[in-house]
Design an enzyme around this catalytic site. Structure first.
Site, PDB file in Angstrom:
ATOM      1  N   HIS A  36     100.514  55.353   8.669  1.00  0.00           N
ATOM      2  CA  HIS A  36     100.220  55.201   7.193  1.00  0.00           C
ATOM      3  C   HIS A  36     101.476  54.338   6.678  1.00  0.00           C
ATOM      4  CE1 HIS A  36      96.779  57.910   7.537  1.00  0.00           C
ATOM      5  NE2 HIS A  36      97.443  58.984   8.245  1.00  0.00           N
ATOM      6  N   GLY A  37     101.261  53.845   5.349  1.00  0.00           N
ATOM      7  CA  GLY A  37     101.970  53.281   4.657  1.00  0.00           C
ATOM      8  C   GLY A  37     101.731  53.156   3.243  1.00  0.00           C
ATOM      9  N   ARG A  57      96.797  62.503   6.734  1.00  0.00           N
ATOM     10  CA  ARG A  57      95.681  62.627   7.915  1.00  0.00           C
ATOM     11  C   ARG A  57      96.127  61.955   9.205  1.00  0.00           C
ATOM     12  NH1 ARG A  57      91.101  64.568   7.028  1.00  0.00           N
ATOM     13  NH2 ARG A  57      91.278  64.309   4.816  1.00  0.00           N
ATOM     14  N   CYS A  61      98.387  51.023   5.362  1.00  0.00           N
ATOM     15  CA  CYS A  61      97.904  50.513   4.164  1.00  0.00           C
ATOM     16  C   CYS A  61      99.292  50.075   3.526  1.00  0.00           C
ATOM     17  CB  CYS A  61      97.469  51.517   3.286  1.00  0.00           C
ATOM     18  SG  CYS A  61      95.876  51.900   3.961  1.00  0.00           S
TER      19      CYS A  61
END
Length: 487
Positions: free
Chosen positions: A316-317, A257, A359
């Site tokens: 993101h992660g 996203r 994250c």
């Protein structure tokens, strides 16, 4: 949200209540988009454009603030949980405080306030203001009022009504104004997938109250000894070095996203590290390969005239990695390995700071009530039992070479949270604490700053869950960052 329910709410709201709702939304919807809104339907359309009505949290707080609890029953029947965590924006203490003044102001006091401000707002503009909210809006347009500039309003209210002035004074002193409702945070998680399972329910707002710190007092007769400079990294060049920001917001063609609010993090990092004496370079929306190429290129820089290196990655992660915009992973080790003393010898002995907003898993941090103090023997027994029951605990991975610091937004296995209007919880608090330390007379090192970041972030509650940042470091000296005067 169900359009039929919104229509019913629209029918129940008076025009002055709609105007109040528009005022309360000015921090999450641009002022120009609110101009011309005459009914609640118009406001709801603007909120839908910002994805602010995908669940009922924000609207319920708006209705509570204007004291229309009777309309909340229309929302309570909606048992659906929010599919997006981006739907919970901030309803600021500042705007709620102004609304409270509006509620408590008589028509006589409104007339006095308009008269006192007419020379600064313009007579015509002052006369067109029907309510105190109109006056506040005009003051904001002319720069006389903002959440950090309340002096003019406080001065005027002292001549109008001391009780109203006290409300402003309480806010300015970071005290909780009377009758302030519970507020919400526009929180998102830097998790990976669009089709994540439904997320937890009602969030709460991070406290904006500033902690009070006592001033350090020393006797004139006993001056403190100067610090041992060998304990500190040398920060002697101007600029101190380069700060590289990799800002991944858009992930086209993937299941990841888009990361609303990350531009606010980039702006905050640019402003803070520029003030701290670094040259800031921003790379937007890099694939995994492009991220590695940029870092490889950076590692070939001659760092002889630099004091330090800063790299910030916003993306993101997952556990021990971050994602490029193509959904490919870059391990944390791959981020740092280019800058070891072997790969970048001119950085040897110099601090290398990496801040990662992403994250590190799909789990959530839960809160626990601290145990009350126990007698020493009981505490020793308890610690002994914990040691026996826990077994060996594997250490977290940190860069093995010296002089690295890895500031993680969250501990492994867990999500981090991002406000889609104002930026991520971790980066915004990091920037706040860095500037606070940089402008202080105290010589706080980076680890003291990050400890405060840990404390402030851990105080908050985000969608009923917690977030715990985690610094990992192999620093060998203290690093103190102060503001650098422009040359």
């Amino acid at each position: 949200m169900d359009r039929l329910k919104l229509s019913h709410i629209d029918e129940e709201l008076e025009s002055f209540e709609v105007a109040a709702l528009c005022f309360l939304c000015r921090d999450v919807v641009h002022r120009r988009r609110l101009e011309g809104v005459v009914d609640a339907k118009g406001l709801f359309l603007r909120l839908e454009e910002k994805c602010l009505l995908e669940n009922d949290f924000f609207l319920s707080q708006l209705l509570q603030t204007i004291r229309r609890a009777d309309l909340l029953s229309l929302l309570e029947t909606d048992s659906r949980r929010p599919e997006e965590t981006d739907a919970n924006p901030i309803l600021s203490d500042y705007r709620v405080m102004l609304y409270q003044i509006y509620e408590d102001m008589t028509q006589e006091n409104l007339g006095k306030m308009k008269f006192l401000l007419s020379s600064k707002l313009g007579k015509r503009q002052a006369e067109t203001c029907i309510t105190a909210l109109d006056v506040f809006a005009e003051m904001e347009k002319t720069g006389l009022l903002s959440n950090t500039n309340l002096g003019e309003l406080h001065t005027v209210l002292r001549d109008v009504d001391q009780q109203l002035a006290q409300t402003v004074q309480c806010y300015m002193q970071s005290a909780t104004p009377p009758r302030q409702p519970r507020l919400l945070t526009h929180v998102s998680m830097d998790s990976q997938r669009v089709n994540n399972t439904l997320q937890p329910t009602q969030p709460t707002l991070i406290s904006e109250t500033q902690p009070s710190y006592g001033e350090s007092v020393s006797s004139d007769a006993e001056p403190s000894a100067p610090p041992d400079q060998s304990e500190y990294y040398a920060m002697i060049h101007n600029p101190h070095g380069v700060c590289v920001v990799i800002n991944n917001e858009e992930f086209p063609g993937t299941e990841l996203r888009n990361r609303g609010g990350t531009q606010e993090d980039e702006k905050a990092l640019r402003q803070v590290f520029t003030s701290l004496g670094f040259t800031v370079v921003v790379h937007n929306n890099l694939t995994a390969k492009a991220m590695q190429q940029e870092l490889q290129k950076l590692s070939t820089r001659n760092f002889l005239d630099d004091d330090a290196l800063v790299v910030c990655v916003l993306s993101h992660g997952a556990k021990e990695c971050v994602f490029g915009t193509d959904e490919q992973q870059v391990s944390l080790r791959e981020l740092t390995q280019h800058f070891t003393s072997g790969q970048a010898p001119t950085l040897a002995g110099k601090p290398k700071l990496f801040f990662i907003q992403a994250c590190q898993g799909s789990g959530y941090q839960k809160g626990s009530v601290p145990c009350p103090p126990k007698p020493r023997q009981e505490e020793r027994d308890r610690e002994s039992r914990l040691e026996e029951d826990a077994g060996p605990v594997p250490g977290e991975t940190v860069p093995q070479d010296a002089d690295f610091l890895l500031g993680m937004a969250t501990v492994p296995e867990c999500k981090s949270f991002r406000n889609t209007a104002t930026g991520s919880i971790y980066i915004q608090q990091l920037c706040k604490q860095l500037m606070r330390s940089a402008q202080s007379s105290e010589k706080d090192d980076i680890l003291a700053v990050l400890t405060r970041v840990n404390r402030e972030v851990s105080k908050g509650e985000y969608l009923n869950y917690k977030q715990m940042p985690e610094p990992k470091y192999t620093l060998t000296k203290k690093l103190v960052l102060k503001c650098v005067s422009a040359v």
